[in-house]
Design a protein around this motif. Structure first.
Motif, PDB file in Angstrom:
ATOM      1  N   LYS A  50       0.869  -1.075  -0.023  1.00  0.00           N
ATOM      2  CA  LYS A  50       0.058  -0.088  -0.197  1.00  0.00           C
ATOM      3  C   LYS A  50       0.829   1.020  -0.128  1.00  0.00           C
ATOM      4  N   GLN A  91      -4.379   0.802   4.176  1.00  0.00           N
ATOM      5  CA  GLN A  91      -3.796  -0.054   5.275  1.00  0.00           C
ATOM      6  C   GLN A  91      -4.570  -1.403   5.697  1.00  0.00           C
ATOM      7  N   LEU A  92      -5.952  -0.981   5.893  1.00  0.00           N
ATOM      8  CA  LEU A  92      -6.917  -2.171   6.131  1.00  0.00           C
ATOM      9  C   LEU A  92      -6.860  -3.044   4.960  1.00  0.00           C
ATOM     10  N   GLU A  94      -4.725  -3.546   2.627  1.00  0.00           N
ATOM     11  CA  GLU A  94      -3.454  -4.275   2.371  1.00  0.00           C
ATOM     12  C   GLU A  94      -3.266  -5.478   3.425  1.00  0.00           C
ATOM     13  N   SER A  95      -3.878  -5.307   4.640  1.00  0.00           N
ATOM     14  CA  SER A  95      -3.741  -6.187   5.687  1.00  0.00           C
ATOM     15  C   SER A  95      -4.744  -7.280   5.255  1.00  0.00           C
ATOM     16  N   GLN A  96      -5.913  -7.151   4.968  1.00  0.00           N
ATOM     17  CA  GLN A  96      -6.852  -8.196   4.511  1.00  0.00           C
ATOM     18  C   GLN A  96      -6.227  -9.040   3.457  1.00  0.00           C
ATOM     19  N   ILE A  98      -3.280  -9.306   2.451  1.00  0.00           N
ATOM     20  CA  ILE A  98      -2.216 -10.275   2.564  1.00  0.00           C
ATOM     21  C   ILE A  98      -2.652 -11.497   3.194  1.00  0.00           C
ATOM     22  N   LYS A  99      -3.364 -11.380   4.204  1.00  0.00           N
ATOM     23  CA  LYS A  99      -4.000 -12.652   4.921  1.00  0.00           C
ATOM     24  C   LYS A  99      -4.639 -13.605   3.989  1.00  0.00           C
ATOM     25  N   TRP A 106       5.437 -11.740   1.166  1.00  0.00           N
ATOM     26  CA  TRP A 106       4.982 -11.296   2.505  1.00  0.00           C
ATOM     27  C   TRP A 106       5.327 -12.702   3.391  1.00  0.00           C
ATOM     28  N   CYS A 110       6.732 -12.847   6.917  1.00  0.00           N
ATOM     29  CA  CYS A 110       5.748 -12.930   7.915  1.00  0.00           C
ATOM     30  C   CYS A 110       6.289 -14.124   9.003  1.00  0.00           C
TER      31      CYS A 110
END
Length: 125
Positions: A50, A91-92, A94-96, A98-99, A106, A110
């Motif tokens: 992001k 940010q939200l 990107e996090s979603q 990636i998971k 990543w 991680c």
């Protein structure tokens, strides 16, 4: 005009000439806030990131000399984007992503971070 500015910026370091495919990716990138997805030739997403300025962030990825960046530079053939309008949503998202997508660049990071955290929490002394 942007193409000239980007090319001039990249050409300031003569030992760091970018491949035409990377220049094309940069040229087509938006200067907006959002999430970007780097794809291999087969379409598989290898990296999710992001940025407040996607174009500038891609320039950083493609001109960086660290091991991870060099491998990404070799593998990436296209980048897709999703403009989010603001950094918090980026940010939200990107996090979603990636998971959900678990991109290879990543996953390895991680795993190392999670291993280090697990070690630090399992050793109380």
């Amino acid at each position: 005009i942007e193409k000239v500015i980007i090319s001039d910026t990249i050409k300031k370091d003569p030992k760091r000439q970018l491949e035409p495919k990377l220049l094309d990716i940069i040229e087509s990138a938006p200067t907006k806030t959002g999430v970007y997805y780097m794809h291999r030739k087969n379409g598989k997403i290898i990296y999710v990131g992001k940025s407040k300025n996607i174009k500038k962030r891609l320039i950083q990825h493609f001109t960086n000399d660290n091991k991870k960046s060099k491998k990404i530079q070799l593998e990436v053939v296209s980048v897709s984007y999703e403009e989010t309008g603001n950094d918090l949503i980026a940010q939200l998202k990107e996090s979603q992503e990636i998971k959900q997508l678990k991109p290879i660049w990543w996953r390895s990071w991680c795993c190392r971070v999670n291993s280090c955290l697990a070690l630090s929490f399992s050793n109380p002394g």
